[in-house]
Structure formats: C-alpha cells, structure tokens
Design an enzyme around this catalytic site. Structure first.
Site, PDB file in Angstrom:
ATOM      1  N   HIS A  31      15.718   4.134  -3.177  1.00 14.74           N
ATOM      2  CA  HIS A  31      14.302   4.046  -2.758  1.00 14.74           C
ATOM      3  C   HIS A  31      14.019   5.121  -1.713  1.00 14.74           C
ATOM      4  O   HIS A  31      14.485   5.026  -0.577  1.00 14.74           O
ATOM      5  CB  HIS A  31      14.009   2.659  -2.156  1.00 14.74           C
ATOM      6  CG  HIS A  31      12.582   2.448  -1.763  1.00 14.74           C
ATOM      7  ND1 HIS A  31      11.867   1.316  -2.119  1.00 14.74           N
ATOM      8  CD2 HIS A  31      11.717   3.205  -1.044  1.00 14.74           C
ATOM      9  CE1 HIS A  31      10.648   1.390  -1.626  1.00 14.74           C
ATOM     10  NE2 HIS A  31      10.519   2.539  -0.958  1.00 14.74           N
ATOM     11  N   ASP A  51      14.260   3.901   1.958  1.00 16.86           N
ATOM     12  CA  ASP A  51      12.814   3.950   2.216  1.00 16.86           C
ATOM     13  C   ASP A  51      12.487   5.085   3.187  1.00 16.86           C
ATOM     14  O   ASP A  51      11.528   4.998   3.951  1.00 16.86           O
ATOM     15  CB  ASP A  51      12.277   2.615   2.739  1.00 16.86           C
ATOM     16  CG  ASP A  51      10.765   2.508   2.558  1.00 16.86           C
ATOM     17  OD1 ASP A  51      10.197   3.294   1.772  1.00 16.86           O
ATOM     18  OD2 ASP A  51      10.152   1.645   3.211  1.00 16.86           O
ATOM     19  N   HIS A  98      13.227  -2.922  -0.086  1.00 18.42           N
ATOM     20  CA  HIS A  98      13.274  -3.015   1.379  1.00 18.42           C
ATOM     21  C   HIS A  98      13.022  -4.438   1.896  1.00 18.42           C
ATOM     22  O   HIS A  98      12.062  -4.687   2.606  1.00 18.42           O
ATOM     23  CB  HIS A  98      12.314  -2.028   2.050  1.00 18.42           C
ATOM     24  CG  HIS A  98      10.958  -1.889   1.425  1.00 18.42           C
ATOM     25  ND1 HIS A  98      10.123  -2.948   1.185  1.00 18.42           N
ATOM     26  CD2 HIS A  98      10.294  -0.793   0.999  1.00 18.42           C
ATOM     27  CE1 HIS A  98       9.015  -2.502   0.642  1.00 18.42           C
ATOM     28  NE2 HIS A  98       9.080  -1.208   0.513  1.00 18.42           N
ATOM     29  N   HIS A 157       6.490  11.206   7.779  1.00 21.06           N
ATOM     30  CA  HIS A 157       5.107  11.428   8.230  1.00 21.06           C
ATOM     31  C   HIS A 157       5.181  12.430   9.377  1.00 21.06           C
ATOM     32  O   HIS A 157       6.114  12.349  10.200  1.00 21.06           O
ATOM     33  CB  HIS A 157       4.485  10.137   8.766  1.00 21.06           C
ATOM     34  CG  HIS A 157       4.242   9.097   7.726  1.00 21.06           C
ATOM     35  ND1 HIS A 157       3.121   9.073   6.940  1.00 21.06           N
ATOM     36  CD2 HIS A 157       4.991   8.038   7.333  1.00 21.06           C
ATOM     37  CE1 HIS A 157       3.170   8.030   6.111  1.00 21.06           C
ATOM     38  NE2 HIS A 157       4.307   7.389   6.324  1.00 21.06           N
ATOM     39  N   HIS A 168       6.990  -4.018  -3.973  1.00 15.75           N
ATOM     40  CA  HIS A 168       6.692  -4.084  -2.535  1.00 15.75           C
ATOM     41  C   HIS A 168       6.236  -5.521  -2.297  1.00 15.75           C
ATOM     42  O   HIS A 168       5.115  -5.890  -2.645  1.00 15.75           O
ATOM     43  CB  HIS A 168       5.609  -3.072  -2.135  1.00 15.75           C
ATOM     44  CG  HIS A 168       5.345  -3.086  -0.658  1.00 15.75           C
ATOM     45  ND1 HIS A 168       5.691  -2.049   0.182  1.00 15.75           N
ATOM     46  CD2 HIS A 168       4.798  -4.030   0.142  1.00 15.75           C
ATOM     47  CE1 HIS A 168       5.371  -2.358   1.435  1.00 15.75           C
ATOM     48  NE2 HIS A 168       4.818  -3.556   1.430  1.00 15.75           N
ATOM     49  N   LEU A 172       6.670  -0.532   7.042  1.00 18.46           N
ATOM     50  CA  LEU A 172       6.254  -1.738   6.333  1.00 18.46           C
ATOM     51  C   LEU A 172       7.208  -2.010   5.179  1.00 18.46           C
ATOM     52  O   LEU A 172       7.556  -1.072   4.456  1.00 18.46           O
ATOM     53  CB  LEU A 172       4.819  -1.573   5.802  1.00 18.46           C
ATOM     54  CG  LEU A 172       3.750  -1.604   6.904  1.00 18.46           C
ATOM     55  CD1 LEU A 172       2.390  -1.204   6.346  1.00 18.46           C
ATOM     56  CD2 LEU A 172       3.672  -2.994   7.552  1.00 18.46           C
TER      57      LEU A 172
HETATM   58  O1  DOR Z   1       6.784   2.056   5.972  1.00 20.96           O
HETATM   59  C1  DOR Z   1       6.487   2.382   4.832  1.00 20.96           C
HETATM   60  N1  DOR Z   1       6.184   3.656   4.525  1.00 20.96           N
HETATM   61  N2  DOR Z   1       6.439   1.426   3.899  1.00 20.96           N
HETATM   62  C2  DOR Z   1       5.986   1.690   2.660  1.00 20.96           C
HETATM   63  O2  DOR Z   1       5.930   0.779   1.875  1.00 20.96           O
HETATM   64  C3  DOR Z   1       5.484   3.034   2.310  1.00 20.96           C
HETATM   65  C4  DOR Z   1       6.055   4.066   3.166  1.00 20.96           C
HETATM   66  C5  DOR Z   1       5.345   5.403   3.071  1.00 20.96           C
HETATM   67  O3  DOR Z   1       5.069   5.842   1.955  1.00 20.96           O
HETATM   68  O4  DOR Z   1       5.103   6.015   4.103  1.00 20.96           O
HETATM   69 ZN    ZN Z   2       8.958   2.901   0.286  1.00 22.93          ZN
END
Ligand code: DOR
Ligand code: ZN
Length: 353
Positions: free
Chosen positions: A15, A249, A176, A253, A138, A221
C-alpha cells in the site's frame, strides 16, 4: 540470528502513494530502493478509475524507475458509484491490475469521487468475487456524528462484517488497520480477509500526535488511536499470522500542506520504511517475524512469487533526514531527525534537498 545484521527476502509494499508528474522522479526511486513491488494507490487528483488510466499511469511510473531496478508497480483502480462490471473484467484481463480500492466518499485525501454507499455497489462486489480480484478497503465511516476515533470500529460493524457475510469468497484487504477491533476482525476471519499495517501505527499512538503540541507530520487517516490499539497492532503484526502484512501507506505531501492551519493527512515513510518496521519489531523482541510480515505474507495473499533478491539491515545508529526532495518542493518524512537503530546497506542513496 546474528544480532548485528538482518538479511531478508526483498520486501514488498502492499500500500503506497506515488502521486504523479514531477513527484514521480522522487517517489518512484525511493519506493524501488527497498521494495520489490508496490501496490499503487489510485487517489490521484483525477482518480485512476479505468484500466486505460491505470496503464498510462503505470507507464509514467516506470519512466522514473532507476535503470538497474526491477521494482514493479502493481496497479489498482479507484471504485466509484459509476464503475461498470465490464470495467472490472477489463481490469482483471489486463493482468496488471491487482486490486480495486474502495474509498468512502469524503473519507480522506482525493476521495470525493469515492463510493457514496457501499451497499449501492454490491453488484460490483459480486463481480469482483467472481473475478477473484481483491477489494482494498479504506475502512472508516464518514458520518459527521461518529467520532473520528471510532470511525474504523463503526465501519466494521455497520459495513465490513455484513459485506464479508454477503460475499463469503471475496478477497478483502482492510488497509492500514488502526484498532484492536480491526486486528480482531481480521484475526477471526478466513484467510482471504487480510490487513496491511503502517509503520506509524506500530510506532506511535495519539499521545505522540497530541501531547505537548500538535504534530502535523503524524497526522494520517485513519488517525492514530490510543495505546491499547497500538499494542493490539504490534501483537498481530509480530504474531506470524499470514493475514497481516506490510503496507506503509507512505503518502507524500509538501511540508507546507502539512504545516498549515488545516494540515492534510499522510505520513511519508519511504526514506526509512524497513528501518522503522525493524525498530517496532525489535521492541517486541520479534525481529524473527519481520521477514514473514514484510516479504512473504502479502505475496502469498496476492498469489505472487517471493522476490528473488534480498536486502540487508545492519545495526547502526543514524539520524533520519529532516527533509526529502519531493517534486519541485520538499517534505518532512516520518521520524524526521530521529535516531534510528537499523539501516539498510548500500542501495541507491536518498536525495535530500
Ligand atoms: O493519511 C492518509 N493519506 N490516509 C489516506 O487514506 C490517504 C493518504 C493520502 O493519499 O495522502
Ligand atoms: Zn493510503
């Protein structure tokens, strides 16, 4: 086992998020450094909802793979209210799509195009079950009256348990997992219901996120839960149970989007993913269980062979970087600046800005 080094079958990441365009020049080499394969999440700004989109995304990813690497992106499709059963058949026939991702609409980053009502796409789950294509979930409800810390447990009761009863042969990965309820549900389910576990949910709980100040780089998340849930995840991850496997995961960002009045969700861990898992497993006295979790269980679940190369982690104190290059900007990775006890030998070096 030699206590100063650990050689494992090359692991896979079941993932991860690579994003697109300029980001790929960094996210793809970083993923390929430690892992043999990665299940690539489809939540781009324009969701990867068709096989044609997934195959063209795959080409953009492969264009950034380092020359000597044999790392493979395993593609997924984003399930929407408008997905057709025929599209799922096309996906399966391509041989390159390994799972279909269910996001509840509004649950997380780029999930607006997600499914509005899970029961409304049961005809598609029927198709997945007959095609033998896994549903990647999810697992959170989005109802505004449900507390953010309860959203996974409520999802299991209201949606996942009924789904598993209705589709007794559907392969499901609860992505996750973050709770004791998630761990228990998977532990008590048949082998075709599995779960991925991230490094952040093994290493941290909500105190790390909130005590002494808000740490936006630990916000992801589903959100970090209280320590009893962290303990339950550590227990199942290190138990040797093949229904639990590695899924970072890793979700990059830009720093500026996280250090903000409304910081977005996601932790980036591909600068030190295996080192972070080793840290968690060692604390449990379970380093001998790391290879199953990281390199075997997921491949068995997806019906794929093990990787034929190895990686070696050595016991060596080092400081995780404060910053990682990300497209034309930079990000703060998980455990930035922390001292870690294990380090992967050699491989490509990380690009820090
Ligand atoms: O924390 C998260 N970031 N949870 C997710 O489900 C998506 C992910 C993202 O794409 O940034
Ligand atoms: Zn994810």
């Amino acid at each position: 086992m030699d206590s100063s080094s650990l050689t494992l079958t090359r692991p896979d990441d079941w993932h991860l998020h690579l994003r697109d365009d300029a980001a790929l020049q960094h996210t793809v080499p970083n993923a390929a450094r430690q892992f043999g394969r990665g299940i690539v999440m489809p939540n781009l700004a324009t969701p990867v909802a068709t096989t044609a989109q997934a195959l063209s995304y795959r080409e953009r990813i492969l264009a950034q793979r380092p020359a000597q690497s044999s790392w493979q992106p395993l593609m997924t499709l984003y399930l929407t209210d408008n997905t057709s059963a025929a599209e799922l058949k096309t996906a399966k026939d391509s041989g390159l799509i390994h799972g279909i991702k269910y996001y509840p609409a509004g649950a997380t980053t780029n999930s607006d195009a997600g499914v509005t009502k899970l029961e409304g796409v049961y005809h598609l789950l029927e198709q997945l079950q007959s095609l033998g294509l896994p549903l990647l979930v999810h697992g959170e409800v989005t109802d505004s009256d449900v507390d953010i810390f309860d959203r996974e447990a409520v999802f299991i009761d209201r949606h996942l348990a009924p789904l598993a009863r209705t589709f007794p042969e559907l392969a499901v990965v609860m992505e996750h997992i973050t709770t004791r309820e998630g761990a228990d549900f998977v532990r008590e389910s048949p082998a075709h219901i599995a779960a991925t576990i991230t490094p952040q949910h093994l290493l941290y709980n909500r105190n790390h996120l909130l005590v002494g100040g808000i740490r936006p780089h630990l916000y992801c998340l589903p959100i970090l839960k209280r320590d009893i849930h962290q303990q339950a995840l550590l227990q199942v991850a290190t138990s040797g149970n093949p229904s639990f496997f590695l899924g970072t995961d890793s979700a990059p960002h830009p720093r500026t989007s996280k250090e903000s009045a409304c910081g977005c969700a996601g932790c980036y861990s591909h600068h030190a993913a295996m080192e972070l898992y080793a840290e968690a497993f060692e604390r449990e006295g379970a380093l001998d269980k790391l290879e199953g979790f990281a390199s075997h269980h997921g491949a068995d679940f997806y019906g794929l062979p093990y990787n034929d190369s190895t990686i070696t982690l050595v016991r060596e104190s080092w400081q995780a970087p404060h910053s990682i290059a990300f497209g034309d900007t930079e990000l703060s990775p998980l455990a930035a600046g922390d001292t870690l006890q294990w380090k992967m030998l050699e491989g490509q070096s990380l690009e820090t800005p």
